[in-house]
Scaffold this active site. Structure first.
Site, PDB file in Angstrom:
ATOM      1  N   ASN A 162       0.832  -1.173  -0.072  1.00 47.06           N
ATOM      2  CA  ASN A 162      -0.005   0.096  -0.055  1.00 47.06           C
ATOM      3  C   ASN A 162       0.993   1.117  -0.090  1.00 47.06           C
ATOM      4  O   ASN A 162       1.423   1.714   1.149  1.00 47.06           O
ATOM      5  CB  ASN A 162      -0.835   0.079   1.416  1.00 47.06           C
ATOM      6  CG  ASN A 162      -1.913  -1.173   1.241  1.00 47.06           C
ATOM      7  OD1 ASN A 162      -3.077  -1.152   0.428  1.00 47.06           O
ATOM      8  ND2 ASN A 162      -1.697  -2.215   1.887  1.00 47.06           N
ATOM      9  N   GLU A 163       1.325   1.708  -1.017  1.00 51.71           N
ATOM     10  CA  GLU A 163       1.968   2.753  -1.399  1.00 51.71           C
ATOM     11  C   GLU A 163       1.257   4.039  -1.169  1.00 51.71           C
ATOM     12  O   GLU A 163       0.048   4.389  -0.886  1.00 51.71           O
ATOM     13  CB  GLU A 163       2.638   2.773  -2.892  1.00 51.71           C
ATOM     14  CG  GLU A 163       3.456   1.598  -3.278  1.00 51.71           C
ATOM     15  CD  GLU A 163       4.802   1.520  -2.863  1.00 51.71           C
ATOM     16  OE1 GLU A 163       5.110   2.391  -1.873  1.00 51.71           O
ATOM     17  OE2 GLU A 163       5.542   0.830  -3.238  1.00 51.71           O
ATOM     18  N   PRO A 164       2.026   5.356  -1.118  1.00 53.06           N
ATOM     19  CA  PRO A 164       1.632   6.570  -0.761  1.00 53.06           C
ATOM     20  C   PRO A 164       0.448   6.883  -1.628  1.00 53.06           C
ATOM     21  O   PRO A 164       0.418   6.526  -2.843  1.00 53.06           O
ATOM     22  CB  PRO A 164       2.893   7.608  -0.952  1.00 53.06           C
ATOM     23  CG  PRO A 164       3.943   6.526  -0.446  1.00 53.06           C
ATOM     24  CD  PRO A 164       3.863   5.353  -0.819  1.00 53.06           C
TER      25      PRO A 164
END
Length: 641
Positions: A162-164
């Site tokens: 879950n990236e920025p």
């Protein structure tokens, strides 16, 4: 949470944090907690549902679980596992797949039922992924949800993948990987260009449904993002900050990962401190930066207004503290890294005697010597010391394949020009070309290719050391066995590595040893090489008198630099010396422009080194000390008596 030991929370920390002295201790604690969940469920005749993570961080947790299965009778018959994520696309039998990772580190060594293992499928057609993700969520629900979810944390702040920009209620889905995440994975894939751009991951909302969430992190490289996750404001730019919204989350860290938390980094802002010289120096350097003043201009009011009233009350007035720290910093500066002959050395970093020292510079890779301490290297030689350099590894994984062909082509043409037979060499060359055309990412090179890569690094190391002023007799190539795996992943060091190092030390009997102290080298080679040197010196100190008088200095520069308060010897460099150091680095042509494994810093090594050296000098100048062009920094290792 059972055996997990939580420190008293501070007003800065927004969720529970447990800090352990070592990764080993923390990993064992987490593994024992997982085992307790499994056994509690077994006692009730229930299934334990575990959410598992991959990457370097949980490896020791899994090792401990395997040991408990083999030696303590822990069974996984009642365990169901769901992994957080998988690269996309990714074949399950690929070495970089998380299927392979979990098999290698856990599943192949325990009695878990294969039908109870769930990992996102990296082989799906793109149009089938959404349906798969829905079913993955439903399957977790059918088992009653996750009893515990283990998380790592990426340096972007990602949990899972879950990236920025990820939403706090996101579910399992296909995502695009951040560039930093791909750079961090590049070594496993033989270059960032081979790292998949996408992955399938559990969402943050999925993770939140777990009955218990434990985020684990080790090492200084994670300290900055841990500080943001624990003390920062909740933001989509750092997805791990969403964990502050959960009542079921706990962070388990080693002391290095926790080092930037306020209670460790600036403890005077949290509580009264026991002030020793090191803490006073660190605090005053921090205060100088906070108020924007050189040390000798800091006032009692500055102390009082910035959380340091206790220090100035107990040991003030301010000027007395200021001048003491200023003098310590001034005394760390020396143009005589081998000691100044016939000088009072009571307040100098190095001893005056013997005037001509035997010095050995250990370089983990064939270029760390000139990158990290090239200016000091040249100065030691110029000042007449008996300087040796020892290249601990061949560095043969960090050469481009195209360079191999170019050098062999040169050898063929040269042999032809002097009338030598080239049939065998041409056959080897064709085998190389054939192999390289079909070579897979991170595939082990043919032995001859590895040899040529080692020869390239060796010839460059000779050139760099000769430029620094050394005779060939003082240049040593160790080729330590732990490194020679043909893979980017190296073996643990063994007694033979220590023996080879001991033999060289006994031959030279140095007064000074310089070693890389980049313990957060992302590839781990520096840390392993330091441990080998340390073990060899510890053994020698038990029996040999010269070893008891041998000082061990640590340098950095390739990956990071010491904090100003840590520096015990700062060697100033003139503009001419900076230029000479640059030319020494330039001898390593295979590492110029774009090295194979640059880490997360895209700058060339010579630029990194110069900018770090200049930054060290600027930091000293801001504190009120002389304005030098650049400085190389060293910290002395303290042996236990």
């Amino acid at each position: 949470m059972g055996r997990l030991n939580f420190f008293e929370e501070t007003r800065f920390e927004k969720l529970p944090v447990s800090v352990y002295a070592t990764e080993k201790e923390a990993s064992l604690t987490v593994a024992r907690h997982i085992a307790e969940i499994i056994k509690d469920k077994q006692a009730k005749g229930e299934i334990a549902v575990l959410g598992l993570a991959t990457g370097a961080t949980p490896v020791r947790v899994y090792e401990n679980l395997v040991n408990m299965y083999k030696n303590e009778g822990l069974s996984f018959q009642n365990v169901v596992t769901f992994n957080l994520d998988e690269y996309y696309p990714m074949q399950p039998d690929a070495k970089q797949s998380y299927v392979s990772f979990m098999d290698e580190h856990l599943f192949n060594h325990i009695d878990i039922k294969r039908e109870n293992i769930y990992i996102p499928n990296g082989t799906l057609k793109k149009e089938d992924i959404a349906d798969f993700c829905i079913k993955y969520e439903h399957k977790i629900g059918e088992y009653g949800g996750l009893d515990i979810q283990i998380l790592g944390i990426g340096r972007t702040g990602h949990i899972g993948f879950n990236e920025p920009g990820s939403a706090p209620n996101s579910g399992t889905r296909l995502v695009t990987l951040d560039d930093l995440t791909r750079r961090d994975a590049s070594r496993d894939f033989g270059g960032k260009e081979n790292v998949p751009t996408k992955a399938i991951t559990m969402g943050i909302g999925t993770i939140f449904k777990a009955k218990e969430i434990i985020l684990i992190a080790w090492g200084k490289r994670k300290s900055s993002i841990i500080m943001k996750a624990v003390e920062g404001e909740i933001t989509g730019n750092v997805p791990a900050t969403y964990l502050q919204l959960s009542d079921n989350v706990k962070f388990v860290l080693d002391k290095d990962a926790a080092s930037e938390l306020t209670r460790f980094n600036t403890p005077w802002l949290v509580k009264d401190c026991i002030w020793d010289d090191n803490l006073i120096k660190k605090a005053l350097i921090w205060l100088s930066s906070e108020v924007g003043k050189p040390i000798l201009k800091i006032t009692d009011e500055d102390y009082n207004n910035n959380g340091m009233a206790q220090l100035v009350t107990e040991q003030g007035p301010a000027y007395n503290i200021n001048i003491s720290v200023f003098n310590q910093l001034q005394h760390s500066i020396t143009g005589w890294p081998g000691g100044k002959p016939n000088a009072d050395d009571s307040q100098r970093p190095e001893r005056a005697e013997p005037a001509r020292k035997r010095s050995i510079i250990f370089s983990p890779h064939p270029d760390d010597d000139v990158i990290s301490m090239g200016g000091t290297f040249i100065r030691l030689v110029d000042q007449g010391h008996d300087v040796h350099v020892a290249y601990q590894t061949s560095g043969n994984t960090a050469v481009w394949d195209t360079d191999v062909l170019r050098y062999v082509e040169f050898a063929i043409d040269f042999n032809k020009s002097i009338g030598q037979e080239t049939t065998v060499l041409e056959r080897i060359y064709e085998n190389m070309r054939t192999f390289l055309k079909i070579k897979k990412p991170n595939e082990i090179d043919l032995e001859k290719i590895r040899d040529v890569k080692a020869f390239i690094r060796k010839s460059e190391a000779y050139a760099g050391a000769r430029y620094a002023g050394l005779e060939d007799s003082n240049i040593h190539f160790m080729t330590l066995p732990f490194y020679e795996t043909g893979k980017t992943e190296k073996n643990p060091f063994k007694e033979i590595d220590v023996q080879l190092t001991t033999k060289l030390l006994q031959k030279i009997k140095p007064h000074q040893v310089f070693s890389a102290g980049d313990f957060d080298d992302p590839h781990g080679t520096h840390k392993v090489c330091f441990k080998i040197i340390l073990e060899a010196l510890k053994q020698l100190r038990k029996t040999e008198e010269w070893a008891k008088e041998c000082w061990l200095w640590m340098y950095r520069g390739a990956w990071d630099e010491f904090e100003t308060h840590e520096i015990e010897m700062a060697v100033p460099l003139s503009p001419m010396e900076v230029n000479k150091k640059r030319n020494a680095i330039f001898q390593h042509q295979s590492q110029k422009d774009h090295p194979v494994f640059p880490g997360d810093d895209e700058r060339e090594f010579w630029i990194r080194a110069e900018e770090r050296n200049r930054e060290t000098a600027v930091n000293y100048n801001k504190l009120g000390l002389a304005n030098y062009e650049a400085m190389e920094a060293f910290v002395r290792w303290k042996f236990e008596n």
